[in-house]
Enzyme design. Structure first.
Site, PDB file in Angstrom:
ATOM      1  N   ALA A  64       0.914  -1.246   0.102  1.00  0.00           N
ATOM      2  CA  ALA A  64      -0.072  -0.146   0.065  1.00  0.00           C
ATOM      3  C   ALA A  64       0.796   1.156  -0.044  1.00  0.00           C
ATOM      4  O   ALA A  64       2.020   1.126   0.487  1.00  0.00           O
ATOM      5  CB  ALA A  64      -0.972   0.169   1.210  1.00  0.00           C
ATOM      6  N   GLY A 107       0.937  -4.980   1.086  1.00  0.00           N
ATOM      7  CA  GLY A 107      -0.706  -5.054   0.457  1.00  0.00           C
ATOM      8  C   GLY A 107      -0.505  -5.567  -0.975  1.00  0.00           C
ATOM      9  O   GLY A 107      -1.507  -6.156  -1.337  1.00  0.00           O
ATOM     10  N   GLU A 110      -0.740  -9.259   0.004  1.00  0.00           N
ATOM     11  CA  GLU A 110      -1.942  -9.587   0.347  1.00  0.00           C
ATOM     12  C   GLU A 110      -3.048  -9.725  -0.855  1.00  0.00           C
ATOM     13  O   GLU A 110      -3.858 -10.619  -1.048  1.00  0.00           O
ATOM     14  CB  GLU A 110      -2.457  -8.545   1.355  1.00  0.00           C
ATOM     15  N   GLU A 130       5.581  -5.248   6.969  1.00  0.00           N
ATOM     16  CA  GLU A 130       4.980  -4.099   7.724  1.00  0.00           C
ATOM     17  C   GLU A 130       5.480  -3.770   9.007  1.00  0.00           C
ATOM     18  O   GLU A 130       5.584  -2.849   9.437  1.00  0.00           O
ATOM     19  CB  GLU A 130       3.244  -4.641   8.014  1.00  0.00           C
TER      20      GLU A 130
HETATM   21  N1  DAK Z   1       4.624   3.166  -0.711  1.00  0.00           N
HETATM   22  C1  DAK Z   1       4.859   4.356  -1.329  1.00  0.00           C
HETATM   23  N2  DAK Z   1       6.104   4.209  -1.939  1.00  0.00           N
HETATM   24  C2  DAK Z   1       6.682   3.409  -2.373  1.00  0.00           C
HETATM   25  C3  DAK Z   1       6.434   2.213  -1.804  1.00  0.00           C
HETATM   26  C4  DAK Z   1       5.433   2.169  -0.952  1.00  0.00           C
HETATM   27  N3  DAK Z   1       5.013   0.884  -0.234  1.00  0.00           N
HETATM   28  N4  DAK Z   1       7.445   1.269  -1.998  1.00  0.00           N
HETATM   29  C5  DAK Z   1       8.269   1.947  -2.759  1.00  0.00           C
HETATM   30  N5  DAK Z   1       7.984   3.276  -3.088  1.00  0.00           N
HETATM   31  C6  DAK Z   1       8.829   4.400  -3.756  1.00  0.00           C
HETATM   32  C7  DAK Z   1       9.673   4.812  -3.064  1.00  0.00           C
HETATM   33  O1  DAK Z   1       9.552   5.873  -1.804  1.00  0.00           O
HETATM   34  C8  DAK Z   1      10.521   5.609  -4.037  1.00  0.00           C
HETATM   35  O2  DAK Z   1      10.243   6.769  -4.284  1.00  0.00           O
HETATM   36  P1  DAK Z   1      10.952   8.114  -4.609  1.00  0.00           P
HETATM   37  O3  DAK Z   1      11.735   7.917  -3.422  1.00  0.00           O
HETATM   38  O4  DAK Z   1      11.944   7.645  -5.738  1.00  0.00           O
HETATM   39  O5  DAK Z   1      10.081   9.221  -4.758  1.00  0.00           O
HETATM   40  C9  DAK Z   1      10.359   4.623  -5.000  1.00  0.00           C
HETATM   41  O6  DAK Z   1       9.246   3.813  -4.831  1.00  0.00           O
HETATM   42  C10 DAK Z   1      11.652   3.476  -5.320  1.00  0.00           C
HETATM   43  O7  DAK Z   1      11.677   2.825  -4.212  1.00  0.00           O
HETATM   44  P2  DAK Z   1      13.013   2.631  -3.492  1.00  0.00           P
HETATM   45  O8  DAK Z   1      14.095   3.766  -3.993  1.00  0.00           O
HETATM   46  O9  DAK Z   1      12.937   2.474  -2.038  1.00  0.00           O
HETATM   47  O10 DAK Z   1      13.794   1.287  -4.349  1.00  0.00           O
HETATM   48  P3  DAK Z   1      14.335   0.161  -3.844  1.00  0.00           P
HETATM   49  O11 DAK Z   1      14.683  -0.565  -4.844  1.00  0.00           O
HETATM   50  O12 DAK Z   1      15.775   0.764  -3.158  1.00  0.00           O
HETATM   51  O13 DAK Z   1      13.816  -0.548  -2.561  1.00  0.00           O
HETATM   52  C11 DAK Z   1      11.808  -1.743  -1.588  1.00  0.00           C
HETATM   53  C12 DAK Z   1      12.697  -1.241  -2.924  1.00  0.00           C
HETATM   54  C13 DAK Z   1      10.618  -2.388  -2.134  1.00  0.00           C
HETATM   55  C14 DAK Z   1      12.636  -2.844  -0.855  1.00  0.00           C
HETATM   56  C15 DAK Z   1      11.660  -0.482  -0.799  1.00  0.00           C
HETATM   57  O14 DAK Z   1      11.095   0.538  -1.956  1.00  0.00           O
HETATM   58  C16 DAK Z   1      10.783  -0.571   0.226  1.00  0.00           C
HETATM   59  O15 DAK Z   1      10.783  -1.256   1.401  1.00  0.00           O
HETATM   60  N6  DAK Z   1       9.359  -0.390  -0.016  1.00  0.00           N
HETATM   61  C17 DAK Z   1       8.429  -0.588   0.997  1.00  0.00           C
HETATM   62  C18 DAK Z   1       7.780  -1.806   1.161  1.00  0.00           C
HETATM   63  C19 DAK Z   1       6.802  -2.026   2.378  1.00  0.00           C
HETATM   64  O16 DAK Z   1       7.358  -1.607   3.629  1.00  0.00           O
HETATM   65  N7  DAK Z   1       5.627  -2.300   2.005  1.00  0.00           N
HETATM   66  C20 DAK Z   1       4.339  -2.483   2.984  1.00  0.00           C
HETATM   67  C21 DAK Z   1       3.723  -1.330   3.206  1.00  0.00           C
HETATM   68  S1  DAK Z   1       2.500  -1.470   4.166  1.00  0.00           S
HETATM   69  C22 DAK Z   1      -5.415  -2.448   4.407  1.00  0.00           C
HETATM   70  C23 DAK Z   1      -4.913  -2.534   3.221  1.00  0.00           C
HETATM   71  C24 DAK Z   1      -3.454  -2.457   2.845  1.00  0.00           C
HETATM   72  C25 DAK Z   1      -2.571  -2.656   3.790  1.00  0.00           C
HETATM   73  C26 DAK Z   1      -3.216  -2.424   5.082  1.00  0.00           C
HETATM   74  C27 DAK Z   1      -4.364  -2.498   5.301  1.00  0.00           C
HETATM   75  N8  DAK Z   1      -6.839  -2.255   4.663  1.00  0.00           N
HETATM   76  C28 DAK Z   1      -7.717  -2.152   3.619  1.00  0.00           C
HETATM   77  C29 DAK Z   1      -7.091  -2.148   6.223  1.00  0.00           C
HETATM   78  C30 DAK Z   1      -1.523  -2.749   3.507  1.00  0.00           C
HETATM   79  C31 DAK Z   1      -0.122  -1.991   3.898  1.00  0.00           C
HETATM   80  C32 DAK Z   1       1.044  -2.098   3.461  1.00  0.00           C
HETATM   81  O17 DAK Z   1       1.248  -2.642   2.317  1.00  0.00           O
END
Ligand code: DAK
Length: 256
Positions: A64, A107, A110, A130
């Site tokens: 997400a 997400g 998921e 997360e």
């Molecule tokens: N959200 C927003 N932007 C993201 C992102 C994300 N999840 N993942 C990556 N980006 C963006 C980065 O900020 C970056 O943007 P700029 O800085 O260039 O503007 C760009 O994508 C490239 O990312 P990186 O520079 O970080 O790229 P790397 O190759 O170095 O790293 C990575 C890739 C996937 C390891 C890293 O980007 C990362 O750790 N991303 C976050 C992964 C994460 O934590 N995902 C979980 C998010 S929480 C619900 C529904 C859904 C959910 C919950 C509840 N309900 C309906 C109740 C879901 C929650 C989640 O998913």
């Protein structure tokens, strides 16, 4: 549509591609709104027999959109509007295949697990990171993942953010097929085309029956399956399918 691309292939597959490459296809509220609309449109379209959801080689979806969630309150996260956008996929009757390459996190993972099958490229990485953000999965990550990979692996993924590679995910039963990066989408489309060639009502009810295995007791699940099975004997496709077998010809499905 600004964040997804859609098309219907000649094989009657509805293809949805996430199109936010600069954000690794992070699933923003607007993207989820468009995804929901596209899914509902394909579900209602008799020309579509199966749906494929994909991202790009680098990312199915990295979760997400964290930037959109960072300042949200608990009340915001409770809003029916946000939940409904994510829940749409659960109400789609037609089979859905996720074609996953690269990051499939949070997400994104998921959402892939909410699909009915997953075809992964060798570079796919599945994870629920997360915990690194001070939260836990919120769209089934602790439930569907545990059903798929078991408690030990699920616990480790949820508590440490450990990711599974494609082969590992396949060994655990999370993924149907693993292919080279160059062919994962073609393989998913081929699988979808195979599903789209089946009797539509049987495919729909087969999906429903298998999904019930995760929600009902064995006793209730068997009873539910039997009712769906019996119901199909009211369909023209059951008559056609069995007549075609007896007459040694290919069936022509009418979807009724
Ligand atoms: N959200 C927003 N932007 C993201 C992102 C994300 N999840 N993942 C990556 N980006 C963006 C980065 O900020 C970056 O943007 P700029 O800085 O260039 O503007 C760009 O994508 C490239 O990312 P990186 O520079 O970080 O790229 P790397 O190759 O170095 O790293 C990575 C890739 C996937 C390891 C890293 O980007 C990362 O750790 N991303 C976050 C992964 C994460 O934590 N995902 C979980 C998010 S929480 C619900 C529904 C859904 C959910 C919950 C509840 N309900 C309906 C109740 C879901 C929650 C989640 O998913």
């Amino acid at each position: 549509m600004n964040y997804i691309l859609t098309e219907i292939t000649d094989a009657h597959v509805g293809l949805i591609r996430f199109n936010r490459p600069q954000a690794l296809n992070a699933l923003s509220p607007d993207l989820m709104e468009e995804l929901g609309q596209a899914l509902l449109a394909f579900d209602a379209d008799p020309n579509v027999g199966c749906i494929v959801i994909t991202g790009n080689e680098k990312a199915f979806a990295a979760g997400a959109d964290i930037k959109a969630m960072a300042n949200a309150s608990a009340i915001d996260m409770l809003s029916n509007d946000i939940i409904a956008k994510w829940e749409t996929i659960r109400h789609i009757n037609k089979p859905i295949i996720a074609a996953v390459s690269g990051y499939c996190l949070g997400g994104g993972c998921e959402l892939a697990m909410s699909c009915d099958m997953i075809v992964a490229s060798e570079s796919a990485k599945f994870g629920q990171p997360e915990i690194n953000l001070g939260i836990i999965p919120g769209f089934g990550g602790t439930q569907r993942l545990t059903h798929a990979v078991g408690k030990a692996v699920s616990m480790e993924m949820v508590l440490t953010g450990r990711m599974l590679g494609a082969e590992e995910a396949k060994d655990y039963g999370l993924v149907n097929h693993v292919t080279p990066v160059e062919t994962y989408l073609d393989e998913a489309l081929k699988l979808a085309a195979k599903v789209a060639r089946q009797a539509p009502l049987a495919a729909r009810l087969g999906k429903e029956a298998v999904n019930k295995a995760f929600e009902l007791s064995l006793h209730e699940g068997l009873a539910h399956e039997r009712r769906l099975f019996q119901m199909l004997f009211a369909s023209e496709d059951q008559k056609e399918g069995m007549a075609a077998f007896v007459e040694k010809r290919k069936p022509t499905w009418m979807g009724r």
